[in-house]
Design a protein around this motif. Structure first.
Motif, mmCIF file in Angstrom:
data_model
loop_
_atom_site.group_PDB
_atom_site.id
_atom_site.type_symbol
_atom_site.label_atom_id
_atom_site.label_comp_id
_atom_site.label_asym_id
_atom_site.label_seq_id
_atom_site.Cartn_x
_atom_site.Cartn_y
_atom_site.Cartn_z
ATOM 1 N N ASP A 268 0.929 -1.230 -0.075
ATOM 2 C CA ASP A 268 -0.064 -0.099 -0.032
ATOM 3 C C ASP A 268 0.758 1.370 -0.024
ATOM 4 O OD1 ASP A 268 -2.186 -1.714 0.186
ATOM 5 O OD2 ASP A 268 -2.549 -1.245 2.351
ATOM 6 N N SER A 269 1.873 1.268 0.639
ATOM 7 C CA SER A 269 2.836 2.270 0.797
ATOM 8 C C SER A 269 3.545 2.594 -0.589
ATOM 9 C CB SER A 269 3.872 2.458 1.972
ATOM 10 O OG SER A 269 4.517 1.094 1.699
ATOM 11 N N VAL A 270 3.875 1.437 -1.184
ATOM 12 C CA VAL A 270 4.381 1.904 -2.678
ATOM 13 C C VAL A 270 3.382 2.500 -3.359
ATOM 14 C CG1 VAL A 270 5.296 0.734 -4.530
ATOM 15 C CG2 VAL A 270 5.879 0.063 -2.136
ATOM 16 N N LEU A 271 2.046 1.955 -3.412
ATOM 17 C CA LEU A 271 1.112 2.468 -4.431
ATOM 18 C C LEU A 271 0.679 3.992 -4.070
ATOM 19 C CD1 LEU A 271 -1.368 -0.394 -4.925
ATOM 20 C CD2 LEU A 271 0.651 0.037 -6.392
ATOM 21 N N GLN A 272 1.117 4.316 -2.874
ATOM 22 C CA GLN A 272 0.426 5.736 -2.357
ATOM 23 C C GLN A 272 1.721 6.692 -2.685
ATOM 24 O OE1 GLN A 272 -1.788 6.951 -0.507
ATOM 25 N NE2 GLN A 272 -2.742 4.936 -0.447
ATOM 26 N N LEU A 273 2.979 6.310 -3.328
ATOM 27 C CA LEU A 273 3.731 7.167 -4.135
ATOM 28 C C LEU A 273 3.271 7.575 -5.306
ATOM 29 C CD1 LEU A 273 7.111 5.018 -3.575
ATOM 30 C CD2 LEU A 273 6.477 7.010 -2.451
ATOM 31 N N TRP A 274 2.478 6.977 -6.077
ATOM 32 C CA TRP A 274 1.681 7.506 -7.296
ATOM 33 C C TRP A 274 0.317 7.610 -7.428
ATOM 34 C CZ3 TRP A 274 3.889 2.006 -8.247
ATOM 35 C CH2 TRP A 274 5.197 1.983 -8.269
ATOM 36 N N LYS A 275 -0.435 7.824 -6.186
ATOM 37 C CA LYS A 275 -1.773 7.653 -6.017
ATOM 38 C C LYS A 275 -2.168 8.945 -6.628
ATOM 39 C CE LYS A 275 -5.909 7.322 -3.007
ATOM 40 N NZ LYS A 275 -6.040 6.842 -1.533
ATOM 41 N N ASN A 276 -1.493 10.180 -6.231
ATOM 42 C CA ASN A 276 -2.070 11.472 -6.537
ATOM 43 C C ASN A 276 -1.386 12.256 -7.800
ATOM 44 O OD1 ASN A 276 -3.811 11.561 -4.436
ATOM 45 N ND2 ASN A 276 -1.869 11.919 -3.168
ATOM 46 N N ASP A 277 -0.599 11.144 -8.451
ATOM 47 C CA ASP A 277 0.221 11.482 -9.670
ATOM 48 C C ASP A 277 -0.822 11.541 -10.897
ATOM 49 O OD1 ASP A 277 1.822 11.962 -12.013
ATOM 50 O OD2 ASP A 277 3.568 11.208 -10.908
ATOM 51 N N PRO A 278 -1.110 12.368 -11.696
ATOM 52 C CA PRO A 278 -2.119 12.284 -12.720
ATOM 53 C C PRO A 278 -1.711 11.473 -13.934
ATOM 54 C CG PRO A 278 -1.071 14.567 -12.670
ATOM 55 C CD PRO A 278 -0.607 13.954 -11.504
ATOM 56 N N ASP A 279 -0.375 11.472 -13.892
ATOM 57 C CA ASP A 279 0.332 10.468 -15.100
ATOM 58 C C ASP A 279 0.320 9.012 -14.797
ATOM 59 O OD1 ASP A 279 1.200 12.653 -16.320
ATOM 60 O OD2 ASP A 279 3.113 12.586 -15.468
ATOM 61 N N PHE A 280 -0.222 8.501 -13.646
ATOM 62 C CA PHE A 280 -0.459 7.270 -13.148
ATOM 63 C C PHE A 280 -2.005 6.873 -13.217
ATOM 64 C CE2 PHE A 280 3.746 8.045 -12.154
ATOM 65 C CZ PHE A 280 4.628 6.723 -12.051
ATOM 66 N N VAL A 281 -2.303 5.781 -13.559
ATOM 67 C CA VAL A 281 -3.776 5.161 -13.392
ATOM 68 C C VAL A 281 -3.687 3.926 -12.448
ATOM 69 C CG1 VAL A 281 -5.794 4.171 -14.331
ATOM 70 C CG2 VAL A 281 -4.564 6.181 -15.500
ATOM 71 N N LEU A 282 -4.255 3.932 -11.372
ATOM 72 C CA LEU A 282 -4.057 2.684 -10.496
ATOM 73 C C LEU A 282 -5.652 2.185 -10.177
ATOM 74 C CD1 LEU A 282 -1.764 4.033 -7.927
ATOM 75 C CD2 LEU A 282 -1.138 2.894 -9.835
ATOM 76 N N ASP A 283 -5.600 1.029 -10.816
ATOM 77 C CA ASP A 283 -7.211 0.373 -10.643
ATOM 78 C C ASP A 283 -6.995 -0.905 -9.499
ATOM 79 O OD1 ASP A 283 -8.538 1.660 -12.573
ATOM 80 O OD2 ASP A 283 -8.067 0.301 -14.199
ATOM 81 N N PRO A 284 -7.511 -0.743 -8.363
ATOM 82 C CA PRO A 284 -7.562 -1.683 -7.314
ATOM 83 C C PRO A 284 -7.995 -3.022 -7.925
ATOM 84 C CG PRO A 284 -8.966 -0.238 -6.794
ATOM 85 C CD PRO A 284 -8.379 0.531 -8.072
ATOM 86 N N LEU A 285 -9.085 -3.060 -8.465
ATOM 87 C CA LEU A 285 -9.680 -4.017 -9.283
ATOM 88 C C LEU A 285 -9.774 -4.341 -10.706
ATOM 89 C CD1 LEU A 285 -12.877 -4.254 -6.838
ATOM 90 C CD2 LEU A 285 -10.680 -5.570 -6.589
ATOM 91 N N LEU A 286 -9.555 -5.789 -11.175
ATOM 92 C CA LEU A 286 -9.704 -5.498 -12.656
ATOM 93 C C LEU A 286 -10.928 -4.906 -13.154
ATOM 94 C CD1 LEU A 286 -8.040 -6.851 -15.047
ATOM 95 C CD2 LEU A 286 -9.612 -8.904 -14.799
ATOM 96 N N PRO A 287 -10.797 -3.746 -14.143
ATOM 97 C CA PRO A 287 -12.052 -3.236 -14.784
ATOM 98 C C PRO A 287 -12.530 -4.168 -15.625
ATOM 99 C CG PRO A 287 -10.017 -2.334 -15.646
ATOM 100 C CD PRO A 287 -9.439 -3.277 -14.568
ATOM 101 N N GLU A 288 -13.745 -3.491 -16.206
ATOM 102 C CA GLU A 288 -14.530 -4.588 -17.262
ATOM 103 C C GLU A 288 -13.627 -4.346 -18.528
ATOM 104 O OE1 GLU A 288 -16.060 -3.204 -20.000
ATOM 105 O OE2 GLU A 288 -15.497 -1.037 -19.780
#
Length: 420
Positions: A268-288
Motif C-alpha cells: 500500500d505504501s508503494v502505491l501511495q507514491l503514485w496515487k495522486n500523480d495524474p500520469d499514473f492510473v491505478l485500478d485496485p480491481l480488474l476493470p471491465e
C-alpha cells in the motif's frame, strides 16, 4: 600421449563453450544478458500469426537484432523438434497404476484450466508416441490439487507411492533417475526425505504456472530454473474477450504514463507514491474488459509486482498491447515464461523494489528510440504467450514443447544384468 590428452580436453572445452552460447546458458539464474535487437524491417511490424514456413520470421540478412536469445539456433532447433520430438505418456486410466484420486484424464480436466489446456493439447499432438523406446521424454500424468485441499503430507505420500510403483513396473525412470521425465504442477512441489520424491523434485522437469504467487524464497524452493519450465496463463483477459486489433501506437497516443491493476498485499505504501500523480492510473480491481483494453493500449508502461498473483495475466495482456512491462521485484527473476527462447530484457524493464521511489524519473530517462524498439518486440513476443484451442505455430503450447525439447539431453545409466 600427453599432447593427445590435452587436445581432447581442448576440444571438449570448445564444444561446451559453443553449446553454452547456442543455448543462451549463463552461470547466473537470472535472465540472460544476451543482446537481442529490433525486429522491425523497413517499418513493418510482424504482429500477425506466426507461420513456420515464413522466411521473414528469422531473416538475419534483413535485421540486425532479434527477439530471441539465439535466433539461428531457435529456428533450426524448432524445425527439428517438429520433425523428431516424441513423448511417451504413462498409462492414464485409473485402473492402471497410481491412485484414482490423483490420476486419469478426467482428473486433469477437472483440476484447473492450466493443466487441462496443456494436457488436452499434448495428447492430441503428433509429439505423443506409443513406443517408449522412441521417446525423448516421458510424461507423468498425475495431477496435484492446486486448490490446497490436500495436505503436504498426503501429497508426499502419493508421490512416493506413485514413483515407487512406476519404478517397479517400468525400466525408464531408473535409466536417468527421472531426468528425462516431466510433470505438471501449477504451484510447484516441495521435496521431502523420500528418495523417490527427491529424485522427482531434483531431476524431473516441472511445468508450473507463471507467476508462482509466493515470496522469492518460497518460489525458489518450488522452482529450479536450470530445468523447470514456467508456462504463461492459459486464459488471459485478452484471450477470453474479443480484443481490438493490435496497433503499434506511437508515444504521443499513449496518454497514460504508467498503469497498474490490483492491490498487492503489503505494498500500500508503494502505491501511495503514485496515487495522486495524474500520469499514473491505478485500478485496485480488474476493470471491465473494454476499459481494461483501453487502459493497456493508452499506457506507455504497465507496472507489475513480481509474485503478485492477483492478476496473473497482466504480463501477457500488457505485451499484446505494446504496453512495456515494468517488473518490480525483490530479487532475481527466474520463472518468467520461455526464458530459454525470449530475450526478456529487451522488451521488459526490471527494477528492484529499492528503485520504486525514483521509478518515474528512471522511466522518463529511457530514450524514445529504445522504448519504440521494446514496444515492437513486446507485441511480437506476445505470439509466443498465446494459447489456442488448436495449437498454432510458435504459440504458447509449441514454445513450451520447444523448451522441453531443449531438455531432452540427459545421461542414461547403462543397464546392468546380474547373473543368477
Amino acid at each position: 600421449m600427453a599432447w593427445r590428452i590435452y587436445a581432447a580436453d581442448l576440444i571438449c572445452i570448445l564444444a561446451i563453450q559453443l553449446l553454452t552460447q547456442a543455448f543462451g546458458i549463463t552461470n547466473d539464474t537470472t535472465i540472460s544478458q544476451a543482446v537481442v535487437p529490433d525486429f522491425s524491417v523497413q517499418g513493418k511490424i510482424y504482429s500477425e500469426k506466426l507461420n513456420p514456413t515464413r522466411s521473414d520470421l528469422l531473416d538475419v540478412d534483413a535485421v540486425t537484432n532479434s527477439l530471441y536469445l539465439s535466433p539461428l539456433t531457435f529456428r533450426s532447433n524448432y524445425d527439428e523438434m517438429l520433425e523428431k520430438f516424441k513423448i511417451y505418456i504413462y498409462p492414464r486410466k485409473q485402473q492402471d497404476f497410481g491412485s484414482p484420486e490423483w490420476c486419469g484424464d478426467q482428473r486433469f480436466r477437472d483440476l484447473d484450466k492450466h493443466g487441462a489446456s496443456f494436457y488436452e493439447n499434448l495428447i492430441s499432438s503428433d509429439f505423443v508416441t506409443d513406443d517408449p523406446e522412441k521417446a525423448h521424454l516421458f510424461f507423468l500424468p498425475f495431477s496435484l490439487d492446486a486448490s490446497g485441499t490436500k495436505s503436504t503430507a498426503s501429497v508426499s505420500r502419493f508421490l512416493r507411492r506413485y514413483i515407487d510403483d512406476l519404478k517397479s513396473q517400468y525400466p525408464f525412470w531408473s535409466r536417468t533417475l527421472g531426468a528425462d521425465h516431466f510433470y505438471f504442477s501449477c504451484e510447484g512441489i516441495l521435496t521431502d526425505s523420500s528418495r523417490s520424491v527427491v529424485e522427482l523434485k531434483k531431476n524431473a522437469i516441472q511445468i508450473s504456472c507463471y507467476p508462482l504467487a509466493l515470496s522469492v524464497e518460497g518460489a525458489k524452493a518450488r522452482f529450479f530454473p536450470h530445468k523447470d519450465i514456467s508456462m504463461p496463463p492459459v486464459e488471459s483477459v485478452t484471450d477470453v474477450h474479443q480484443t481490438p486489433k493490435l496497433q503499434q501506437s506511437d508515444g504521443e497516443s499513449r496518454t497514460i504514463f504508467a498503469y497498474h491493476v490490483g492491490a498487492p498485499a503489503g505494498l500500500d505504501s508503494v502505491l501511495q507514491l503514485w496515487k495522486n500523480d495524474p500520469d499514473f492510473v491505478l485500478d485496485p480491481l480488474l476493470p471491465e474488459p473494454n476499459l481494461y483494453f483501453q487502459r493497456l493500449s493508452s499506457s506507455r508502461f504497465c507496472l507489475i509486482f513480481f509474485g503478485d498473483g492477483g492478476n496473473s495475466s497482466i504480463l501477457v495482456d500488457a505485451v499484446k498491447f505494446g504496453c512495456i512491462p515494468v517488473i518490480i521485484a525483490q530479487g532475481p527473476l527466474f520463472d518468467v515464461p520461455f526464458q530459454d527462447i525470449l530475450n526478456w530484457q529487451e522488451f521488459v524493464i526490471i527494477l528492484n523494489m529499492r528503485q520504486v521511489s525514483n521509478l518515474k524519473q528512471t522511466l522518463q530517462n529511457i530514450p524514445e528510440s529504445q522504448l519504440q524498439k521494446m514496444k515492437t518486440l513486446a507485441i511480437q513476443a506476445s505470439e509466443h504467450l498465446r494459447w489456442h484451442s488448436t495449437p498454432q505455430p510458435y504459440d504458447a503450447f509449441y514454445s513450451l514443447m520447444y523448451q522441453l525439447w531443449l531438455r531432452r539431453h540427459t545421461i542414461r545409466y547403462a543397464r546392468r544384468h546380474i547373473s543368477s
